[in-house]
Motif scaffolding. Sequence first.
Motif, PDB file in Angstrom:
ATOM      1  N   LEU A 222       0.228  12.045   5.101  1.00 45.61           N
ATOM      2  CA  LEU A 222       0.712  11.137   6.142  1.00 45.61           C
ATOM      3  C   LEU A 222       1.936  11.729   6.823  1.00 45.61           C
ATOM      4  O   LEU A 222       2.035  11.731   8.056  1.00 45.61           O
TER       5      LEU A 222
ATOM      6  N   GLU B 231      -1.536  11.489  -0.621  1.00 49.55           N
ATOM      7  CA  GLU B 231      -1.692  10.706   0.610  1.00 49.55           C
ATOM      8  C   GLU B 231      -0.381  10.634   1.386  1.00 49.55           C
ATOM      9  O   GLU B 231      -0.378  10.700   2.622  1.00 49.55           O
TER      10      GLU B 231
ATOM     11  N   LYS C  37       3.936   4.144  -3.963  1.00 52.46           N
ATOM     12  CA  LYS C  37       3.617   5.570  -4.038  1.00 52.46           C
ATOM     13  C   LYS C  37       4.888   6.406  -4.073  1.00 52.46           C
ATOM     14  O   LYS C  37       5.929   6.023  -3.549  1.00 52.46           O
TER      15      LYS C  37
ATOM     16  N   ALA D 202       0.785  -1.231   0.000  1.00 53.26           N
ATOM     17  CA  ALA D 202       0.000   0.000   0.000  1.00 53.26           C
ATOM     18  C   ALA D 202       0.819   1.284   0.000  1.00 53.26           C
ATOM     19  O   ALA D 202       0.288   2.349  -0.332  1.00 53.26           O
ATOM     20  N   VAL D 203       2.096   1.226   0.368  1.00 55.72           N
ATOM     21  CA  VAL D 203       2.889   2.446   0.502  1.00 55.72           C
ATOM     22  C   VAL D 203       4.059   2.480  -0.482  1.00 55.72           C
ATOM     23  O   VAL D 203       4.304   3.503  -1.123  1.00 55.72           O
TER      24      VAL D 203
ATOM     25  N   ARG E  35      -3.810   7.883   7.733  1.00 58.41           N
ATOM     26  CA  ARG E  35      -4.050   8.658   6.528  1.00 58.41           C
ATOM     27  C   ARG E  35      -4.177   7.756   5.294  1.00 58.41           C
ATOM     28  O   ARG E  35      -4.972   8.008   4.407  1.00 58.41           O
ATOM     29  N   ILE E  36      -3.362   6.686   5.246  1.00 63.40           N
ATOM     30  CA  ILE E  36      -3.526   5.640   4.241  1.00 63.40           C
ATOM     31  C   ILE E  36      -4.161   4.473   4.984  1.00 63.40           C
ATOM     32  O   ILE E  36      -3.572   3.969   5.941  1.00 63.40           O
ATOM     33  N   LYS E  37      -5.332   4.049   4.593  1.00 62.30           N
ATOM     34  CA  LYS E  37      -6.099   3.074   5.365  1.00 62.30           C
ATOM     35  C   LYS E  37      -5.263   1.855   5.721  1.00 62.30           C
ATOM     36  O   LYS E  37      -4.774   1.153   4.837  1.00 62.30           O
TER      37      LYS E  37
END
Length: 277
Positions: A125, A121, A115, A111-112, A143-145
């Motif tokens: 964060l 996002e 990016k 998820a990170v 901030r990022i689920k």
Amino acid sequence: MTVMANQRYPLQVGSLRRVFILTVAIAVAVAAAVIAQQTPSPAHVATTEHFVLHSDPWINLHHFLYQWTRLDAGLSGGRKPVLVPERSALGEMTGDARADWQRALTFYRAAVAPKSHWDLEMLRLKRDLLNLSGDVTAPSPDRIKGVAQALNIAMPIYRDKWWPHHDRANREWIESVGSRLRRHEKGFVDLTTRLHGATWPMDRWRVDASAYANGIAGYTTREGHVVVYSTDPGVQDLYALEIVFHEIQHATVIEGSTPDALARAFKAAGVDVPANL
């Protein structure tokens, strides 16, 4: 006489007592707030006339997990790959610590890691992590689920295993660059504002030293927050001074219209703007 007065005026005496207690409580609260404002956060390391330098555990943990998992996923890029030798320690970890760290890595990888630092996002964060003021006991933002859970389970492990070494390296870097900043920042500010036609802001710029950042030694957000890859051999000694002075010129208030003016000039000359200008 005192007993007679208390019996005769119970309401007035009780009211005065309550007013007195309330006044003391307000005074204590105000004093605590003033002390809190005057007490630097544990992440604060040094201040110069124009910069404030930090070694923040949340900022460091975020970038550590980010670069670790980018390397895992084959996404490490930039002028050179960001190597993370601590990855070899995963095989030495056991029990809950290994399971929790692996969960954090799994989330960051999915998820990170894909990016960019400049994704909205990611910027939000990082801003929320800065607002924790280096308090490792504070709940991290989501901030990022899902990132809050990843950071919260990773922080105790990071504090115990890697943060002391990373923090020491950050502080050594800050000590080195801080003395140079104090000697040279006035000349740099005068020159930069004159060349860019800019006005230097009243507030000091925040610079975060991070044991990991990116493959180009650091980055700056448009509002002027600088993250420097403190353990990169290419940003030591005088190069530490150069990276701070270089990065802050990417702040919108300093850079201003310079990039647009350069683009117009290159276009008028019929030449492409160099990729690494």
